[in-house]
Design a protein around this motif. Sequence first.
Motif, PDB file in Angstrom:
ATOM      1  N   THR A 163      79.184  75.285  74.369  1.00  0.00           N
ATOM      2  CA  THR A 163      80.839  75.372  74.219  1.00  0.00           C
ATOM      3  C   THR A 163      81.416  76.149  75.167  1.00  0.00           C
ATOM      4  O   THR A 163      80.803  77.154  75.890  1.00  0.00           O
ATOM      5  CB  THR A 163      81.118  76.121  72.722  1.00  0.00           C
ATOM      6  N   PRO A 165      83.738  78.570  74.780  1.00  0.00           N
ATOM      7  CA  PRO A 165      83.639  80.004  74.496  1.00  0.00           C
ATOM      8  C   PRO A 165      82.162  80.694  74.796  1.00  0.00           C
ATOM      9  O   PRO A 165      82.554  81.745  74.934  1.00  0.00           O
ATOM     10  CB  PRO A 165      83.957  79.742  73.067  1.00  0.00           C
ATOM     11  N   TYR A 169      81.817  83.830  76.763  1.00  0.00           N
ATOM     12  CA  TYR A 169      81.022  85.117  75.985  1.00  0.00           C
ATOM     13  C   TYR A 169      79.835  85.582  76.890  1.00  0.00           C
ATOM     14  O   TYR A 169      79.607  86.706  77.012  1.00  0.00           O
ATOM     15  CB  TYR A 169      80.426  84.568  74.570  1.00  0.00           C
ATOM     16  N   TYR A 187      74.703  85.006  71.564  1.00  0.00           N
ATOM     17  CA  TYR A 187      75.905  84.613  70.936  1.00  0.00           C
ATOM     18  C   TYR A 187      75.738  84.390  69.454  1.00  0.00           C
ATOM     19  O   TYR A 187      76.663  84.912  68.626  1.00  0.00           O
ATOM     20  CB  TYR A 187      76.479  83.249  71.566  1.00  0.00           C
ATOM     21  N   ASP A 285      86.916  75.032  71.737  1.00  0.00           N
ATOM     22  CA  ASP A 285      87.692  76.163  71.818  1.00  0.00           C
ATOM     23  C   ASP A 285      89.115  76.015  71.031  1.00  0.00           C
ATOM     24  O   ASP A 285      89.909  77.024  70.792  1.00  0.00           O
ATOM     25  CB  ASP A 285      87.794  76.661  73.286  1.00  0.00           C
ATOM     26  N   THR A 382      92.394  83.862  69.422  1.00  0.00           N
ATOM     27  CA  THR A 382      91.573  84.849  68.830  1.00  0.00           C
ATOM     28  C   THR A 382      92.108  86.171  68.625  1.00  0.00           C
ATOM     29  O   THR A 382      93.350  86.227  68.753  1.00  0.00           O
ATOM     30  CB  THR A 382      90.233  84.958  69.747  1.00  0.00           C
ATOM     31  N   ASN A 419      85.010  86.416  68.970  1.00  0.00           N
ATOM     32  CA  ASN A 419      84.877  86.212  70.512  1.00  0.00           C
ATOM     33  C   ASN A 419      86.199  86.670  70.940  1.00  0.00           C
ATOM     34  O   ASN A 419      87.085  85.847  71.090  1.00  0.00           O
ATOM     35  CB  ASN A 419      84.491  84.797  70.736  1.00  0.00           C
ATOM     36  N   ASP A 424      87.926  80.687  70.079  1.00  0.00           N
ATOM     37  CA  ASP A 424      86.737  80.047  70.049  1.00  0.00           C
ATOM     38  C   ASP A 424      86.438  79.320  68.597  1.00  0.00           C
ATOM     39  O   ASP A 424      86.671  80.186  67.708  1.00  0.00           O
ATOM     40  CB  ASP A 424      85.548  81.142  69.969  1.00  0.00           C
TER      41      ASP A 424
END
Length: 548
Positions: A163, A165, A169, A187, A285, A382, A419, A424
């Motif tokens: 992904t 995100p 990350y 993750y 996302d 987020t 995140n 995310d």
Amino acid sequence: MPPSSLRVVYAFAREMHPKTTDVFIQYGTAGFRTKASLLEHVVYRMGLLAVIRSRVKNGRTIGMMITASHNLEPDNGVKLVDPDGEMLEQSWEEIATRLANVSDNDLESTTAQVIKEVNADMALKASVYIGMDTRYTSPRLAAAAVHGVIALKGTPKEFGIVTTPMLHYCVKCRNDNTYGTPTEEGYYEKIVGAFKNIRQKLPVTGDYSTTLYVDGANGVGGKKLNIIRKSLDGELDLNLYNLGGNGGKLNLNCGADFVKVSQQPPVGVEHVAFQRVASLDGDGDRLVYYYLDDKNKMHLLDGDRIATLLASYITQLQTACNAPALTIGLVQTAYANGASTRYITQELKIPVTCVKTGVKHLHHAAMSYDIGIYFEANGHGTVVYSQQAKATISKIAEEGEPEERKAAQLFLNFIDMTNETVGDAISDLFLVETVLCARGQNATQWMAAYDDLPCRQLKVTVQDRNAISTTDAERQCTAPEGLQTRIDELVSHYTSGRAFVRPSGTEDVVRVYSEADTQENADKLAAEVAQAVFDLAGGVGTRAEIPA
């Protein structure tokens, strides 16, 4: 770097990734995004730029994500990720656009010029992380990215299908080893591990059900949730749909963007009355929720609803921790429903900042608070926490009164589950489920917090999107002349009317948004504003071709 080394750049481009189109392509709100057939030379050149950027950042790792997010499968794109997991610094967007559009013959000299402009030390090591989504064109474009990195003697590391995100990350973790482990497994360990920890502290009560239906948009997010659900130990029962099998096409009549814009349920999902459904977009996302009632009417819980849910719970945790000095703020765009803004400011008593569309704008505005919550209405967002906030909560978890320590430990798990680098869908899904579980709420109770104003989004195809200029966080139009006056006149005819237009960041369309007291009026207002855009901003085709 000696001229002979830059000749390799030209040779790679000419022989492997030549520029075969004169179509001008611009680095927009989410990087470059267009038909995949036009992108190979662009992605190669972004590999060059990623190496230059890494060296300007003293060898810190830069990310490259191959994705067109919520666009349909024939499209693709590429965006660069800065060392802290954030979007590429805005001042570099013009450099990216320039490098993407020069001829192959000018690529060597332009690359040398960019290196000189940004004062890059080309003797430094350079590191670039590369991820891609599930599109059939992504592997070829990822290979072009690798070649671009190698051409300037950088070190690429490919993560395969992840992904967006997850790549953000991993870039953040690579440059800040206190944040986590820079792998897909790292993750899962942090985000999913925090969810499991917090759920073990929260008994299932009230009307909350652990059953969640998920629309995976036939993209990467659903595939990753299929991996994750095997380790949830019954804390959440995921029923997954649209995972890419049975001929399902990426984002076609499914996914978060389709659900938000069309206000219709996606195809391919089994529906049970009042069962909450989470809908992801193609690269994982964005997240929106919805449910169908017993009359088959859809009720949408979009980014505004997610933002208000998280903000109300975070203020609850802040109070329970007894940490009143920490500032909390919420960041929205003009697309946020007016009812949500009133609820946040009047009921939750949280300040709201409005910024231009694009998560990069929201992210930076959110960082002005100790705890900044940001979401676009499309479900991209987020929560970010300052070091002061984390230190304060950690100290309370160790030294506070018993109930304060308990709340602070819960808060720390909530932070770990977040995140912070970018919106995310997977992390946000776990945050939402945590809050609903903590409150014993079902989807209808979540929806009851406030009543949305009916709204409608349209888009108008134009000859040149740059004919539209805006100000006031895109809420007012400054060009072409007369358009804002016409919009104001149209809005004045509707109760609770509001409308604005803005140029797309990725294609030659103008996006139209409207609100009014009824859905019929919101639809009429949107159509009238779209016609005004068509008439005054160089619409393409006939009025009948203005698409929803």
